[in-house]
Write a protein that holds these residues in place. Structure first.
Motif, PDB file in Angstrom:
ATOM      1  N   ASP A 105      -7.365  10.900   9.876  1.00  0.00           N
ATOM      2  CA  ASP A 105      -7.576  10.082  11.067  1.00  0.00           C
ATOM      3  C   ASP A 105      -6.256  10.090  11.834  1.00  0.00           C
ATOM      4  OD1 ASP A 105      -7.744   8.049  12.967  1.00  0.00           O
ATOM      5  OD2 ASP A 105      -9.057   6.832  11.725  1.00  0.00           O
ATOM      6  N   PRO A 106      -6.201  10.757  13.005  1.00  0.00           N
ATOM      7  CA  PRO A 106      -4.922  10.841  13.735  1.00  0.00           C
ATOM      8  C   PRO A 106      -4.310   9.482  14.040  1.00  0.00           C
ATOM      9  CG  PRO A 106      -6.550  12.337  14.677  1.00  0.00           C
ATOM     10  CD  PRO A 106      -7.285  11.477  13.688  1.00  0.00           C
ATOM     11  N   ALA A 107      -5.150   8.463  14.297  1.00  0.00           N
ATOM     12  CA  ALA A 107      -4.625   7.128  14.604  1.00  0.00           C
ATOM     13  C   ALA A 107      -3.886   6.555  13.401  1.00  0.00           C
ATOM     14  CB  ALA A 107      -5.759   6.208  15.032  1.00  0.00           C
ATOM     15  N   VAL A 108      -4.459   6.740  12.216  1.00  0.00           N
ATOM     16  CA  VAL A 108      -3.802   6.258  10.995  1.00  0.00           C
ATOM     17  C   VAL A 108      -2.510   7.033  10.763  1.00  0.00           C
ATOM     18  CG1 VAL A 108      -4.001   6.049   8.490  1.00  0.00           C
ATOM     19  CG2 VAL A 108      -5.966   5.500   9.945  1.00  0.00           C
ATOM     20  N   MET A 109      -2.549   8.355  10.973  1.00  0.00           N
ATOM     21  CA  MET A 109      -1.353   9.167  10.785  1.00  0.00           C
ATOM     22  C   MET A 109      -0.238   8.710  11.734  1.00  0.00           C
ATOM     23  SD  MET A 109      -0.347  11.808   8.887  1.00  0.00           S
ATOM     24  CE  MET A 109      -1.750  12.848   8.466  1.00  0.00           C
ATOM     25  N   ARG A 110      -0.568   8.436  12.977  1.00  0.00           N
ATOM     26  CA  ARG A 110       0.439   7.971  13.939  1.00  0.00           C
ATOM     27  C   ARG A 110       1.000   6.618  13.534  1.00  0.00           C
ATOM     28  NH1 ARG A 110      -2.814  10.714  17.825  1.00  0.00           N
ATOM     29  NH2 ARG A 110      -4.180   8.899  18.026  1.00  0.00           N
ATOM     30  N   ASP A 111       0.129   5.722  13.054  1.00  0.00           N
ATOM     31  CA  ASP A 111       0.561   4.393  12.646  1.00  0.00           C
ATOM     32  C   ASP A 111       1.531   4.474  11.470  1.00  0.00           C
ATOM     33  OD1 ASP A 111       0.473   1.548  12.829  1.00  0.00           O
ATOM     34  OD2 ASP A 111      -0.799   1.509  11.045  1.00  0.00           O
ATOM     35  N   VAL A 112       1.218   5.325  10.495  1.00  0.00           N
ATOM     36  CA  VAL A 112       2.109   5.503   9.342  1.00  0.00           C
ATOM     37  C   VAL A 112       3.421   6.129   9.790  1.00  0.00           C
ATOM     38  CG1 VAL A 112       2.410   6.686   7.144  1.00  0.00           C
ATOM     39  CG2 VAL A 112       0.195   5.649   7.708  1.00  0.00           C
ATOM     40  N   LEU A 113       3.345   7.105  10.688  1.00  0.00           N
ATOM     41  CA  LEU A 113       4.552   7.758  11.194  1.00  0.00           C
ATOM     42  C   LEU A 113       5.482   6.754  11.863  1.00  0.00           C
ATOM     43  CD1 LEU A 113       6.071  10.439  11.732  1.00  0.00           C
ATOM     44  CD2 LEU A 113       4.742  10.639  13.844  1.00  0.00           C
ATOM     45  N   THR A 155     -16.953   2.911  -8.191  1.00  0.00           N
ATOM     46  CA  THR A 155     -16.970   1.472  -7.886  1.00  0.00           C
ATOM     47  C   THR A 155     -17.208   1.284  -6.391  1.00  0.00           C
ATOM     48  OG1 THR A 155     -14.553   1.541  -7.685  1.00  0.00           O
ATOM     49  CG2 THR A 155     -15.473   0.832  -9.813  1.00  0.00           C
ATOM     50  N   PRO A 156     -18.445   1.465  -5.943  1.00  0.00           N
ATOM     51  CA  PRO A 156     -18.753   1.451  -4.504  1.00  0.00           C
ATOM     52  C   PRO A 156     -18.300   0.184  -3.776  1.00  0.00           C
ATOM     53  CG  PRO A 156     -20.630   2.218  -5.787  1.00  0.00           C
ATOM     54  CD  PRO A 156     -19.630   1.720  -6.766  1.00  0.00           C
ATOM     55  N   LYS A 157     -18.346  -0.951  -4.449  1.00  0.00           N
ATOM     56  CA  LYS A 157     -17.975  -2.199  -3.769  1.00  0.00           C
ATOM     57  C   LYS A 157     -16.486  -2.246  -3.435  1.00  0.00           C
ATOM     58  CE  LYS A 157     -21.696  -5.077  -5.644  1.00  0.00           C
ATOM     59  NZ  LYS A 157     -22.049  -6.294  -6.426  1.00  0.00           N
ATOM     60  N   ALA A 158     -15.681  -1.467  -4.159  1.00  0.00           N
ATOM     61  CA  ALA A 158     -14.240  -1.464  -3.901  1.00  0.00           C
ATOM     62  C   ALA A 158     -13.853  -0.532  -2.763  1.00  0.00           C
ATOM     63  CB  ALA A 158     -13.491  -1.067  -5.175  1.00  0.00           C
ATOM     64  N   ILE A 159     -14.753   0.378  -2.390  1.00  0.00           N
ATOM     65  CA  ILE A 159     -14.416   1.406  -1.401  1.00  0.00           C
ATOM     66  C   ILE A 159     -13.962   0.838  -0.058  1.00  0.00           C
ATOM     67  CG2 ILE A 159     -15.404   3.277   0.006  1.00  0.00           C
ATOM     68  CD1 ILE A 159     -16.982   4.137  -2.481  1.00  0.00           C
ATOM     69  N   PRO A 160     -14.689  -0.118   0.554  1.00  0.00           N
ATOM     70  CA  PRO A 160     -14.254  -0.599   1.876  1.00  0.00           C
ATOM     71  C   PRO A 160     -12.875  -1.253   1.862  1.00  0.00           C
ATOM     72  CG  PRO A 160     -16.507  -1.287   1.393  1.00  0.00           C
ATOM     73  CD  PRO A 160     -15.932  -0.759   0.121  1.00  0.00           C
ATOM     74  N   VAL A 161     -12.466  -1.812   0.734  1.00  0.00           N
ATOM     75  CA  VAL A 161     -11.188  -2.513   0.654  1.00  0.00           C
ATOM     76  C   VAL A 161     -10.046  -1.557   0.311  1.00  0.00           C
ATOM     77  CG1 VAL A 161      -9.902  -4.340  -0.529  1.00  0.00           C
ATOM     78  CG2 VAL A 161     -12.346  -4.637  -0.060  1.00  0.00           C
ATOM     79  N   ILE A 162     -10.278  -0.696  -0.669  1.00  0.00           N
ATOM     80  CA  ILE A 162      -9.179   0.102  -1.218  1.00  0.00           C
ATOM     81  C   ILE A 162      -9.041   1.475  -0.557  1.00  0.00           C
ATOM     82  CG2 ILE A 162      -8.259   1.123  -3.345  1.00  0.00           C
ATOM     83  CD1 ILE A 162      -9.586  -1.116  -4.879  1.00  0.00           C
ATOM     84  N   ALA A 163     -10.153   2.112  -0.183  1.00  0.00           N
ATOM     85  CA  ALA A 163     -10.078   3.468   0.368  1.00  0.00           C
ATOM     86  C   ALA A 163      -9.153   3.572   1.589  1.00  0.00           C
ATOM     87  CB  ALA A 163     -11.475   3.980   0.699  1.00  0.00           C
ATOM     88  N   PRO A 164      -9.224   2.649   2.559  1.00  0.00           N
ATOM     89  CA  PRO A 164      -8.307   2.769   3.709  1.00  0.00           C
ATOM     90  C   PRO A 164      -6.841   2.712   3.307  1.00  0.00           C
ATOM     91  CG  PRO A 164     -10.102   1.247   4.211  1.00  0.00           C
ATOM     92  CD  PRO A 164     -10.183   1.526   2.746  1.00  0.00           C
ATOM     93  N   LEU A 165      -6.519   1.937   2.260  1.00  0.00           N
ATOM     94  CA  LEU A 165      -5.135   1.845   1.801  1.00  0.00           C
ATOM     95  C   LEU A 165      -4.683   3.166   1.184  1.00  0.00           C
ATOM     96  CD1 LEU A 165      -5.277  -1.693   0.126  1.00  0.00           C
ATOM     97  CD2 LEU A 165      -4.558  -1.106   2.453  1.00  0.00           C
ATOM     98  N   ILE A 166      -5.564   3.796   0.400  1.00  0.00           N
ATOM     99  CA  ILE A 166      -5.216   5.076  -0.213  1.00  0.00           C
ATOM    100  C   ILE A 166      -5.073   6.150   0.862  1.00  0.00           C
ATOM    101  CG2 ILE A 166      -5.927   6.863  -1.840  1.00  0.00           C
ATOM    102  CD1 ILE A 166      -7.374   4.747  -3.442  1.00  0.00           C
ATOM    103  N   MET A 167      -5.934   6.109   1.886  1.00  0.00           N
ATOM    104  CA  MET A 167      -5.826   7.073   2.982  1.00  0.00           C
ATOM    105  C   MET A 167      -4.467   6.949   3.679  1.00  0.00           C
ATOM    106  SD  MET A 167      -8.460   9.055   3.272  1.00  0.00           S
ATOM    107  CE  MET A 167     -10.250   9.241   3.175  1.00  0.00           C
ATOM    108  N   ARG A 168      -4.004   5.714   3.888  1.00  0.00           N
ATOM    109  CA  ARG A 168      -2.682   5.508   4.491  1.00  0.00           C
ATOM    110  C   ARG A 168      -1.590   6.062   3.574  1.00  0.00           C
ATOM    111  NH1 ARG A 168      -1.823   2.097   8.696  1.00  0.00           N
ATOM    112  NH2 ARG A 168       0.266   1.626   7.910  1.00  0.00           N
ATOM    113  N   GLU A 169      -1.752   5.858   2.276  1.00  0.00           N
ATOM    114  CA  GLU A 169      -0.754   6.343   1.325  1.00  0.00           C
ATOM    115  C   GLU A 169      -0.699   7.874   1.329  1.00  0.00           C
ATOM    116  OE1 GLU A 169       0.494   5.852  -3.389  1.00  0.00           O
ATOM    117  OE2 GLU A 169      -1.206   4.708  -2.583  1.00  0.00           O
TER     118      GLU A 169
END
Length: 299
Positions: A105-113, A155-169
């Motif tokens: 996600d370019p927006a996430v990449m820019r935010d992390v940058l 663990t599908p219920k954890a995906i909305p909470v944790i997946a965005p954090l891992i993507m940022r990492e």
């Protein structure tokens, strides 16, 4: 690490059931699982900016005139949307090709940058955009992130909470890694590469129209000659070659998935000469449009 990931991917793809073909979309937005039990013929497609990891087997991908072969423990990083020719070159029923793609996600990449203590801007001051693709070893924190992301599928219920954090990492480790400058160039505001990418998006959205290098160069804020040079450096093809591949891929899609015939598809994607369309289509896909479309429908 690759063996652990391969075991996870095999279990996840086995669960898809017999007869279902890769790629497999997942509940994690942007995560796609890949599997092939046999070596495959080359296939044309559009590659989005992504991290493409191989856990088992090997694959070869071509962008323009550049070839990249990567196997278990390696990853292909694509930072620009581009037409590509890919082939699984090592796979068997006993040891299938297993991999995954994580779209950026370019927006996430820019935010992390923007959060990095050491900005990448000074390295971008020169006029060279570099290449939009590279192969890197898949190890360390980056590999750990991917493992955790795949494990989230259990663990599908954890995906909305944790997946965005891992993507940022994942974005973080790519940006601070040995190829960080190559990734940053494409998302850094007002860099040469970012301006070329803006022109690529216009070309993608208007690929059926007559190509005017001067207009694309103006979008990239470059002279036509400089834009042509930087475009080829980033994508390994000229703007005309890029447009041609987009047109032919779209025509193939139209014929394979609808009732449209070859001549209508040619006009739809911007060709004025059906004979020229047929020649260039045959050169790219190895068969005339009608025969190739019939084969795709049967398959």
């Amino acid at each position: 690490m690759s063996q652990t990931l391969a075991a996870l991917l095999k279990r996840q793809t086995d669960a898809q059931g017999p007869g279902k073909a890769s790629p497999f979309a997942t509940a994690v937005d942007g995560l796609i699982l890949l599997r092939s039990d046999h070596e495959r013929h080359p296939s044309h497609h559009i590659v989005q900016p992504a991290l493409c990891v191989v856990a088992q087997g090997a694959k070869r991908t071509t962008f323009g005139g550049r070839h990249y072969e990567y196997g278990a423990g390696q990853a292909l990083v694509v930072s620009v949307e581009m037409p590509a020719l890919s082939r699984v070159v090592k796979a068997s029923p006993s040891e299938p090709y297993l991999g995954l793609a994580i779209e950026f996600d370019p927006a996430v990449m820019r935010d992390v940058l923007a959060c990095l203590d050491t900005p990448r801007a000074p390295a971008m001051s020169h006029g060279n955009v570099g290449h939009g693709v590279f192969v890197t070893d898949f190890e360390g924190p980056l590999a750990d992130c991917v493992l955790r992301l795949v494990r989230l599928l259990d663990t599908p219920k954890a995906i909305p909470v944790i997946a965005p954090l891992i993507m940022r990492e994942i974005c973080y480790w790519l940006l601070v890694g040995p190829h960080g400058n190559e990734v940053a160039k494409v998302v850094l505001a007002n860099s040469h590469a970012e301006r070329v990418v803006n022109a690529i998006h216009v070309l993608r959205d208007q690929f059926s129209e007559t190509l005017r290098i001067e207009e694309l160069a103006a979008i990239a804020q470059m002279s036509p000659s400089a834009f042509h040079r930087q475009f080829k450096a980033l994508t390994s093809m000229t703007p005309l070659q890029y447009q041609k591949q987009l047109r032919l891929l779209e025509a193939r899609h139209l014929m394979a998935n609808g009732a449209i015939h070859a001549e209508a598809a040619a006009y739809r994607v911007g060709y004025e000469s059906p004979s020229q369309f047929s020649r260039e289509y045959s050169r790219m896909f190895g068969a005339p449009p009608r025969r190739d479309a019939a084969t795709l429908k049967t398959a």
